[in-house]
Every structure is written in C-alpha cells, then in structure tokens.
Write a protein that holds these residues in place. Structure first.
Motif, short mmCIF file in Angstrom:
data_model
loop_
_atom_site.label_atom_id
_atom_site.label_comp_id
_atom_site.label_asym_id
_atom_site.label_seq_id
_atom_site.Cartn_x
_atom_site.Cartn_y
_atom_site.Cartn_z
N VAL A 190 2.31 -14.73 9.98
CA VAL A 190 2.52 -14.45 8.56
C VAL A 190 1.45 -13.47 8.10
CG1 VAL A 190 3.61 -16.67 8.06
CG2 VAL A 190 1.15 -16.44 7.83
N THR A 191 1.79 -12.69 7.08
CA THR A 191 0.81 -11.74 6.54
C THR A 191 -0.06 -12.44 5.50
OG1 THR A 191 2.16 -10.98 4.71
CG2 THR A 191 2.49 -9.88 6.84
N ASP A 192 -1.16 -11.80 5.16
CA ASP A 192 -2.05 -12.34 4.13
C ASP A 192 -1.40 -12.30 2.75
OD1 ASP A 192 -2.17 -9.57 4.13
OD2 ASP A 192 -4.34 -9.46 3.90
N GLU A 193 -0.23 -11.66 2.65
CA GLU A 193 0.52 -11.64 1.40
C GLU A 193 1.62 -12.71 1.39
OE1 GLU A 193 1.82 -7.60 1.38
OE2 GLU A 193 -0.12 -6.85 0.70
N LEU A 195 1.38 -4.07 18.20
CA LEU A 195 0.12 -4.44 18.82
C LEU A 195 -0.93 -4.62 17.73
CD1 LEU A 195 0.13 -1.87 21.78
CD2 LEU A 195 1.02 -4.21 21.74
N PHE A 196 -1.50 -5.83 17.67
CA PHE A 196 -2.53 -6.15 16.69
C PHE A 196 -3.83 -6.43 17.44
CE2 PHE A 196 1.08 -6.62 14.09
CZ PHE A 196 0.72 -6.79 12.76
N PRO A 254 -11.03 -8.30 10.99
CA PRO A 254 -10.34 -7.66 9.86
C PRO A 254 -8.81 -7.70 9.97
CG PRO A 254 -12.09 -6.24 10.70
CD PRO A 254 -11.94 -7.37 11.66
N CYS A 255 -8.30 -7.95 11.16
CA CYS A 255 -6.85 -7.93 11.39
C CYS A 255 -6.27 -9.33 11.57
CB CYS A 255 -6.56 -7.07 12.63
SG CYS A 255 -4.84 -6.74 12.87
N ILE A 256 -6.90 -10.15 12.39
CA ILE A 256 -6.45 -11.54 12.62
C ILE A 256 -7.34 -12.42 11.74
CG2 ILE A 256 -6.05 -13.37 14.31
CD1 ILE A 256 -4.36 -10.79 14.77
N HIS A 295 -3.72 -9.49 8.67
CA HIS A 295 -3.81 -8.43 7.66
C HIS A 295 -3.31 -7.16 8.33
CE1 HIS A 295 -5.22 -5.79 4.52
NE2 HIS A 295 -5.90 -5.09 5.43
N ILE A 296 -2.30 -6.54 7.75
CA ILE A 296 -1.75 -5.33 8.34
C ILE A 296 -2.57 -4.14 7.87
CG2 ILE A 296 0.28 -3.86 8.53
CD1 ILE A 296 1.98 -6.40 8.09
#
Length: 170
Positions: A108-111, A141-142, A147-149, A162-163
């Motif tokens: 899921v995204t942070d939004e 690819l993340f 800052p991302c996970i 976070h995308i």
C-alpha cells in the motif's frame, strides 16, 4: 509464515565421496559451520540431513552429509533447496525480516492506496530491491531504503511504500 527457511541450493556434486557444492542463500555463508542438521526439500517427504563437514570455495559452500557416501547417492538432488527450521535461524535486528516472510505481502502507498503485491526480493550490493507487481500487472523495482519502504507489518501482512519521484517511470 513458513516454518522453514531456505539457506542454500545444491548446485552440483563435488568429488566422488558424496560432497555437494551449495549456493548459499543466507546473508552469512559462514553460518554453515554451526549448522548440525539441514532439511533436503524433496516432496512429499523432506529428508533430514546431518552435516559431517563444511568447506568454502569461492562463493560456494561444500558440504558432506553423513547420509551420503558417494556421488551416485547425492547426484539426483542437484537443484534442490536446503532448509532449516525457524529455531535454527539467526536472530534478526530491528527493521530486518526474512525474505520468505516478505513474499506475497500486500503493498500500500503512504496515501492509503492499494498498489500491488511484493513478488520477490533481489539482492544487490548496495541494498535489496523489492519487486512489486502492481494491480495493473506491471512490475516495479523499489529500493529497500527508508525513504521508499516506510513500514513492513507482518501482523497485518502489509508493506507501506512511498513512491519517490521517477520511480514508476519506465
């Protein structure tokens, strides 16, 4: 959660006395020195194996099991996984997880948007990379960096991401 974790894959035989070359799938191949038993992942009946000796050669671990004494007995197990039970696993630090526990988690995204499913974790030199299959079927690819996970919640079976700018541009 699986009750067993993969620590290696039998790559090939080594010599004639039943030794095998194992590609380690653990962060620390030296841990094979302390393992007394492993489980050969053959179905329907996995086989418990007793480690007799451990050697290291380049990026491989050479193992000898008490149960096998010649090349013909072990050769048929090339490509098979070697597993350990969770009680043999190394203790994890904060923000560390076993890859087996991450595969299949909902992303899921942070939004608050459902993004997809974590399909695979790629090991790289700098940091791991999460391969996430989005709801539209595309793979992204993340980098597994803070800052991302943002969060991994094994209880809720979710990964919050976070995308970052440019991350979805292919």
């Amino acid at each position: 959660m699986d009750d067993r974790l993969r620590v290696g894959v039998i790559a090939s035989t080594h010599g004639l006395r039943g030794e095998v070359k194992v590609f380690p799938t653990t962060d620390d191949p030296k841990r094979f020195k302390t393992l007394k038993t492993l489980i050969l992942d053959i179905q329907p009946n996995p086989m418990a194996l007793t480690v007799e000796s451990v050697k290291f050669f380049k990026n491989m671990v050479i193992l000898k099991f008490k149960e096998f004494n010649n090349i013909n007995e072990i050769e048929k197990y090339k490509g098979k996984d070697l597993l350990i039970s969770r009680d043999q696993a190394v203790k994890l630090g904060p923000d560390e997880n076993f890859i087996a526990d991450l595969i299949g988690l909902k992303v899921v995204t942070d939004e608050g948007q459902d993004f997809g499913t974590l399909k695979e974790v790629m090991k790289t030199g700098a940091n791991d990379v999460y391969i996430i299959e989005a709801k539209d079927g595309k793979e992204y690819l993340f980098p597994a960096i803070k800052p991302c996970i943002l969060d991994v919640d094994l209880g809720r079976q979710t990964v919050t991401v976070h995308i970052m700018d440019g991350l979805l541009d292919l």
